[in-house]
Design a protein around this motif. Structure first.
Motif: not given
Length: 240
Positions: A125-135, A21-27, A105-115
């Protein structure tokens, strides 16, 4: 406006259901082409590795069954450093050789640690959508907040499972009579401390019941055997 949607991150259900559920919301919040949540397995610190627990969007087959340690791959570097990562264009970065190329997917990506309680338990981990600007940096800040919420929800799930056990409730209440309040609160926040409390209570109760040392050792051996059986079971298929 996007921050308002974070109120939906804490939901009822199993840990796997919550993470999906959280992965879906985050995306959705980040407009990502894909999102995955990886968590550390249990064991000795030197053998800790992450596996996939939730995903949204298409991921390479290798990612679905990957076991990632510190410093391995992109998310393994985040696990080792403890710092979030933002890459504008993976193809033009020094991490290009570590990424899985995908056309959707696009070429932009982000990662963040979970604590949880200050300790890293995984990576989102999230990767950018192909049709959207970079993160951008504002997206990274939002991802860090999302990671904080996910960590808190994992902690809530751990404590809920603990408190669902009648034996655990009695053990923690007994510990409250013997220790100062601050230490008890720490035990509730830290599952490792709570596990030690349960082990001490298990030993005390068996001793009070008249069990001999050899019988207590046999009981502990049975616990280890049950753990070995659990570890030998094949992993669950990644959520669809």
């Amino acid at each position: 406006m996007r921050l308002q949607d974070l109120q939906h991150f804490l939901a009822e259900g199993s840990l796997d259901d919550n993470l999906q559920h959280q992965a879906t919301l985050a995306a959705g919040l980040l407009g990502a082409g894909s999102c995955s949540i990886m968590l550390l397995n249990s064991g000795a610190p030197e053998h800790l590795r992450m596996t996939l627990y939730a995903r949204v969007g298409n991921l390479p087959d290798a990612a679905l069954t990957a076991s990632v340690g510190q410093g391995e791959g992109i998310c393994g570097r985040v696990l080792a450093s403890g710092d979030p990562l933002l890459v504008d264009d993976i193809a033009q970065s020094e991490l290009a050789g570590l990424a899985h190329a995908r056309d959707d997917i696009g070429g932009s990506l982000m990662c963040s640690p979970l604590r949880v309680d200050g300790k890293i338990v995984g990576v989102i981990n999230v990767a950018g959508a192909k049709d959207r600007p970079a993160f951008g940096h504002s997206d990274l800040q939002l991802l860090n907040i999302i990671a904080l919420f996910i960590g808190k929800s994992i902690q809530v799930q751990q404590l809920q499972r603990l408190l669902d056990s009648r034996f655990a409730q009695l053990a923690l209440l007994q510990e409250a009579r013997d220790q100062v309040e601050d230490k008890v609160r720490l035990a509730y926040r830290n599952p490792e401390d709570a596990a030690k409390i349960l082990a001490r209570s298990f030993f005390k109760e068996m001793t009070k019941a008249g069990f001999e040392s050899g019988q207590i050792v046999s009981a502990a051996t049975e616990l280890i055997e049950q753990l070995n059986l659990k570890l030998k079971r094949p992993p669950l298929s990644p959520p669809t």
